[in-house]
Design a protein around this motif. Structure first.
Motif, mmCIF file in Angstrom:
data_model
loop_
_atom_site.group_PDB
_atom_site.id
_atom_site.type_symbol
_atom_site.label_atom_id
_atom_site.label_comp_id
_atom_site.label_asym_id
_atom_site.label_seq_id
_atom_site.Cartn_x
_atom_site.Cartn_y
_atom_site.Cartn_z
ATOM 1 N N LYS A 48 -1.122 5.628 -20.025
ATOM 2 C CA LYS A 48 -0.929 5.721 -18.582
ATOM 3 C C LYS A 48 0.264 6.626 -18.300
ATOM 4 O O LYS A 48 1.275 6.560 -18.976
ATOM 5 C CB LYS A 48 -0.651 4.325 -18.017
ATOM 6 N N ARG A 67 -7.019 18.090 -15.862
ATOM 7 C CA ARG A 67 -8.213 17.424 -15.349
ATOM 8 C C ARG A 67 -9.374 18.390 -15.497
ATOM 9 O O ARG A 67 -9.531 19.311 -14.708
ATOM 10 C CB ARG A 67 -8.010 17.050 -13.902
ATOM 11 N N THR A 122 -5.501 6.553 3.489
ATOM 12 C CA THR A 122 -5.023 7.692 2.696
ATOM 13 C C THR A 122 -4.822 7.348 1.232
ATOM 14 O O THR A 122 -4.574 8.223 0.415
ATOM 15 C CB THR A 122 -3.696 8.222 3.245
ATOM 16 N N THR A 123 -4.920 6.063 0.902
ATOM 17 C CA THR A 123 -4.639 5.664 -0.475
ATOM 18 C C THR A 123 -5.728 6.127 -1.436
ATOM 19 O O THR A 123 -6.908 5.980 -1.148
ATOM 20 C CB THR A 123 -4.524 4.143 -0.582
ATOM 21 N N THR A 124 -5.291 6.718 -2.533
ATOM 22 C CA THR A 124 -6.178 6.849 -3.675
ATOM 23 C C THR A 124 -5.412 6.165 -4.790
ATOM 24 O O THR A 124 -4.436 6.695 -5.277
ATOM 25 C CB THR A 124 -6.407 8.314 -4.041
ATOM 26 N N ILE A 125 -5.801 4.971 -5.125
ATOM 27 C CA ILE A 125 -5.028 4.237 -6.124
ATOM 28 C C ILE A 125 -5.054 5.029 -7.421
ATOM 29 O O ILE A 125 -6.105 5.393 -7.930
ATOM 30 C CB ILE A 125 -5.559 2.806 -6.290
ATOM 31 N N ALA A 126 -3.863 5.310 -7.889
ATOM 32 C CA ALA A 126 -3.718 6.231 -9.012
ATOM 33 C C ALA A 126 -4.414 5.704 -10.247
ATOM 34 O O ALA A 126 -4.118 4.622 -10.734
ATOM 35 C CB ALA A 126 -2.245 6.442 -9.298
ATOM 36 N N GLU A 127 -5.367 6.479 -10.742
ATOM 37 C CA GLU A 127 -6.006 6.102 -11.998
ATOM 38 C C GLU A 127 -5.682 7.211 -12.989
ATOM 39 O O GLU A 127 -6.555 7.838 -13.531
ATOM 40 C CB GLU A 127 -7.514 5.887 -11.843
ATOM 41 N N VAL A 177 1.692 1.903 -3.702
ATOM 42 C CA VAL A 177 0.645 2.395 -4.595
ATOM 43 C C VAL A 177 0.015 3.690 -4.114
ATOM 44 O O VAL A 177 -0.746 4.316 -4.843
ATOM 45 C CB VAL A 177 -0.464 1.348 -4.821
ATOM 46 N N THR A 178 0.358 4.094 -2.915
ATOM 47 C CA THR A 178 -0.275 5.286 -2.365
ATOM 48 C C THR A 178 0.235 6.562 -3.022
ATOM 49 O O THR A 178 1.428 6.700 -3.258
ATOM 50 C CB THR A 178 -0.015 5.367 -0.859
ATOM 51 N N VAL A 179 -0.670 7.430 -3.317
ATOM 52 C CA VAL A 179 -0.302 8.790 -3.668
ATOM 53 C C VAL A 179 -0.972 9.672 -2.631
ATOM 54 O O VAL A 179 -2.183 9.700 -2.552
ATOM 55 C CB VAL A 179 -0.855 9.210 -5.040
ATOM 56 N N LEU A 180 -0.199 10.320 -1.844
ATOM 57 C CA LEU A 180 -0.816 11.164 -0.831
ATOM 58 C C LEU A 180 -1.507 12.323 -1.505
ATOM 59 O O LEU A 180 -0.945 12.989 -2.371
ATOM 60 C CB LEU A 180 0.239 11.660 0.155
ATOM 61 N N ARG A 181 -2.721 12.521 -1.126
ATOM 62 C CA ARG A 181 -3.502 13.618 -1.685
ATOM 63 C C ARG A 181 -2.830 14.923 -1.332
ATOM 64 O O ARG A 181 -2.767 15.284 -0.174
ATOM 65 C CB ARG A 181 -4.900 13.564 -1.063
ATOM 66 N N LYS A 221 5.028 9.825 -11.348
ATOM 67 C CA LYS A 221 4.190 10.814 -10.672
ATOM 68 C C LYS A 221 4.893 12.147 -10.477
ATOM 69 O O LYS A 221 4.283 13.209 -10.576
ATOM 70 C CB LYS A 221 3.764 10.297 -9.299
ATOM 71 N N PHE A 230 0.817 -1.210 0.000
ATOM 72 C CA PHE A 230 0.000 0.000 0.000
ATOM 73 C C PHE A 230 0.850 1.259 0.000
ATOM 74 O O PHE A 230 0.469 2.265 -0.584
ATOM 75 C CB PHE A 230 -0.971 -0.016 1.180
#
Lengths: 158, 185
Positions: free
Chosen positions: A56, A121, B33-38, A34-38, A60, A31
């Motif tokens: 894709k 976006r 806190t995870t937002t799996i990157a899409e 794969v996590t991207v902190l908001r 990042k 986790f």
């Protein structure tokens, strides 16, 4: 009572939980990867459209995000209801884009700077006028790699 | 041997039982806190900005596939109304021109797709149109790649192969400065 437990203890030891932390750590690392902190609070309503020819974005750190959409309900009193641009975590105008790009650029090593992508976006309901202004500004700032953020579309067009 | 025995008796190992709890705590934090990157989208390369007016070179009409989108999100393809759904097939036919029709492109290398929208066009519609035009090229690249190398076109292919395909069917999608008839605020 004591007789019973003794017998059991001798027959088979309890299942060792010593490897449990390892399993949990494995999950943890997954986790973390794969996590991207908001990093920014979205003040705009952004529902990206759907498309099929998607690419894709891998790295990042090489991506900066430009949001375009109408302010959400709680910000409408401050920013109105017409489409706005959000850079980082504040509502901005197109004139702030060059500075925003520069601030992102200086954090990266020189060799990687040519691979910076701007991810747009944009809400599907927004009209092209504001998007066009953003595109023009990006071109003037020499940020030419852009990505129209979109979701995967499953069904075919009519 | 004797040594181990004393150690056993002393039993002074660190209790690792709570390790799992700590790990769980961290795990739950990251889960929340995870937002799996899409992070997917349509990758576009913009043309560099120049202050000079683009010089108008007269192109042969048969080589230009013009797509106009107005503020009502209606399409005009080669001066005829069209639907988004048929755009991809028409663009493909235009680029390759398999039947050597005199009104379609001379060849893939000469084909130019010109896209023009209004400032009042919905972004949704614009992206759908762009997606179809890009899709036409993607499908043509796939077909050519299958023919030559037996695999669909992808970024993992050797650079020389990709370049050969892109030289054969170059993607020329030019976007004109939009008109301004129906912008709303």
């Amino acid at each position: 009572m004591s007789k019973f437990s003794k017998k059991r203890g001798k027959a088979s030891p309890a299942i060792s939980t010593a490897s449990l932390p390892d399993i949990i750590f494995m999950l943890l690392f997954f986790f973390m990867m794969v996590t991207v902190l908001r990093d920014s609070d979205l003040k705009l309503q952004v529902n990206t459209p759907e498309a099929t020819q998607l690419t894709k974005l891998d790295e990042k750190s090489l991506v900066n995000y430009i949001y375009v959409g109408r302010p959400t309900q709680q910000y409408q009193a401050v920013y109105g209801t017409s489409p706005r641009i959000q850079l980082g975590d504040k509502i901005s105008t197109v004139d702030d884009i060059p500075l925003f790009l520069e601030q992102h650029k200086v954090k990266l090593p020189e060799a990687k700077r040519s691979r910076i992508t701007s991810s747009l976006r944009v809400d599907g309901e927004v009209t092209m006028g504001i998007v066009q202004d953003v595109k023009t500004k990006l071109r003037k700032s020499n940020q030419l790699k852009i990505n129209y953020s979109a979701g995967q579309r499953a069904k075919a067009l009519e | 041997m004797a040594k181990t025995k004393t150690r056993d008796r002393m039993n002074n190992e660190i209790n690792a039982g709570s390790m799992a709890d700590i790990a769980f705590l961290l795990l739950i934090f990251f889960l929340v806190t995870t937002t799996i990157a899409e992070d997917k989208g349509i990758l576009v390369k913009l043309p560099p900005w120049s202050d000079e007016e683009p010089d108008i070179t007269k192109l042969k009409e048969r080589n230009v596939f013009s797509v106009l989108v107005n503020a009502q999100n209606q399409l005009l393809v080669r001066d005829e109304p069209a639907r988004i759904g048929e755009l991809r097939e028409r663009a493909k036919e235009f680029i390759v021109n398999p039947n050597r029709r005199p009104d379609l492109a001379e060849g893939p290398k000469n084909a130019i797709i010109s896209l023009k929208n209004d400032r009042g066009t919905n972004y949704d519609t614009y992206l759908a149109v762009y997606n179809e035009l890009k899709g036409a090229y993607d499908e043509l690249w796939d077909e050519l790649s299958m023919q030559r190398y037996g695999e669909p076109y992808s970024e993992e292919m050797p650079f020389a192969q990709r370049k050969a395909i892109r030289d054969e069917i170059p993607m020329v999608l030019s976007e004109a400065e939009p008109t301004n008839f129906g912008e709303e605020n």
